[in-house]
Design a protein around this motif. Structure first.
Motif, mmCIF file in Angstrom:
data_model
loop_
_atom_site.group_PDB
_atom_site.id
_atom_site.type_symbol
_atom_site.label_atom_id
_atom_site.label_comp_id
_atom_site.label_asym_id
_atom_site.label_seq_id
_atom_site.Cartn_x
_atom_site.Cartn_y
_atom_site.Cartn_z
ATOM 1 N N ALA A 4 3.787 6.444 7.385
ATOM 2 C CA ALA A 4 3.528 7.346 6.268
ATOM 3 C C ALA A 4 2.960 6.645 5.050
ATOM 4 C CB ALA A 4 4.809 8.082 5.876
ATOM 5 N N GLN A 5 2.965 5.311 5.036
ATOM 6 C CA GLN A 5 2.565 4.589 3.836
ATOM 7 C C GLN A 5 1.332 3.715 4.000
ATOM 8 O OE1 GLN A 5 5.945 2.470 2.190
ATOM 9 N NE2 GLN A 5 7.311 4.203 2.519
ATOM 10 N N TRP A 6 0.773 3.632 5.190
ATOM 11 C CA TRP A 6 -0.377 2.763 5.408
ATOM 12 C C TRP A 6 -1.612 3.333 4.728
ATOM 13 C CZ3 TRP A 6 -1.477 -1.961 6.307
ATOM 14 C CH2 TRP A 6 -2.713 -2.347 6.827
ATOM 15 N N GLN A 7 -2.228 2.555 3.823
ATOM 16 C CA GLN A 7 -3.385 3.006 3.065
ATOM 17 C C GLN A 7 -4.442 1.908 3.013
ATOM 18 O OE1 GLN A 7 -4.179 6.004 1.538
ATOM 19 N NE2 GLN A 7 -2.443 6.835 2.671
ATOM 20 N N PRO A 8 -5.268 1.779 4.053
ATOM 21 C CA PRO A 8 -6.326 0.761 4.062
ATOM 22 C C PRO A 8 -7.504 1.211 3.191
ATOM 23 C CG PRO A 8 -6.501 2.107 6.007
ATOM 24 C CD PRO A 8 -5.277 2.589 5.278
ATOM 25 N N PRO A 9 -8.420 0.299 2.857
ATOM 26 C CA PRO A 9 -9.572 0.653 2.022
ATOM 27 C C PRO A 9 -10.740 1.248 2.809
ATOM 28 C CG PRO A 9 -9.584 -1.694 2.446
ATOM 29 C CD PRO A 9 -8.329 -1.156 3.092
ATOM 30 N N TYR A 10 -10.490 1.751 4.004
ATOM 31 C CA TYR A 10 -11.541 2.320 4.841
ATOM 32 C C TYR A 10 -10.905 3.351 5.769
ATOM 33 C CZ TYR A 10 -9.521 -1.729 7.253
ATOM 34 O OH TYR A 10 -8.653 -2.661 7.750
ATOM 35 N N LEU A 11 -11.774 4.120 6.445
ATOM 36 C CA LEU A 11 -11.324 5.094 7.431
ATOM 37 C C LEU A 11 -11.562 4.554 8.838
ATOM 38 C CD1 LEU A 11 -12.721 8.383 5.837
ATOM 39 C CD2 LEU A 11 -10.405 7.443 5.654
ATOM 40 N N TYR A 12 -10.937 5.192 9.813
ATOM 41 C CA TYR A 12 -11.007 4.733 11.200
ATOM 42 C C TYR A 12 -11.788 5.710 12.078
ATOM 43 C CZ TYR A 12 -7.208 1.559 9.899
ATOM 44 O OH TYR A 12 -6.442 0.591 9.297
ATOM 45 N N ASP A 13 -12.414 5.142 13.106
ATOM 46 C CA ASP A 13 -13.032 5.973 14.139
ATOM 47 C C ASP A 13 -11.967 6.595 15.025
ATOM 48 O OD1 ASP A 13 -15.964 5.296 13.744
ATOM 49 O OD2 ASP A 13 -15.131 3.293 14.057
#
Length: 214
Positions: A113-122
């Motif tokens: 619920a807390q993972w916030q990377p600086p990009y989106l995933y395929d």
């Protein structure tokens, strides 16, 4: 039956990863090693069927393994040439993932619920994890957050049962109905594509495949 809370769940899985072998800790503890070998291979096969067989090194798929455990699936996807992030609550499991990392992969300790990377995933996938989140609010937050990490046209793969009702199986396992996922994810632009059963020994478990369409 006293259900596991968030803290107890994290402790349970860290302890399990420390005490059980590489396959049984993230597989089915009721199976022997040979059965778990087959179980993992079949799940990986279903995952490949869904994600596809592309292996473009110059433009790899960016993938999140949400609840990666000791890294069986994450390591395989990295070997296939994809850029893989793996997250898990277990510090022990994540440390093992880092020690055995291959290709373009990275591993971090983080709740879903807390993972916030600086990009989106395929592709974002969570294999045999969400039905171990007993608290409904945390389950909703986890599913919602994973969906927000998927790019337009990307896929979210969550493992559950194909059922019209919720069911609590034990103090650490609760499956949710299809309509629960739909009510959460359709407002976020996710559309159910299909359900792909594992097909392993008659179990009703499988991948719910969703695509971001808006």
């Amino acid at each position: 039956m006293e259900e596991l809370g968030a803290t107890e769940t994290a402790e349970h899985w860290d302890r399990r990863h420390r005490q059980l072998g590489a396959l049984r800790s993230g597989g089915d503890a009721g199976y022997d090693e040979a059965s778990n070998e087959i179980f993992y291979a079949m799940r990986l096969g279903r995952l490949i069927d869904i994600v596809g067989d592309r292996t473009e090194q110059a433009a790899p798929l960016r993938i999140l393994d949400a609840g990666c455990g000791k890294g069986y699936f994450a390591h395989a996807m990295a070997r296939f040439g994809h850029a893989v992030d793996g997250i898990d609550l277990s510090e022990h499991a994540v440390e093992l993932c880092r020690q055995n990392a291959t290709g373009n992969s990275s591993f971090q300790v983080s709740p879903l619920a807390q993972w916030q990377p600086p990009y989106l995933y395929d592709v974002v996938y969570s294999i045999d994890v969400l039905f171990h989140i007993m608290d409904d609010a945390l389950w909703e937050a986890s599913v919602t957050n994973l969906a927000t990490l998927v790019r337009l046209g990307g896929q979210l793969l969550v493992v559950d049962h194909q059922s019209e009702v919720d069911r609590t199986w034990s103090y650490y396992q609760r499956t949710r109905a299809l309509h629960r996922y739909q009510s959460l994810l359709e407002p976020l632009g996710m559309q159910v594509d299909r359900f792909v059963p594992y097909g392993f020994r008659g179990a009703p478990t499988g991948f719910l495949v969703l695509e971001r369409v808006a």
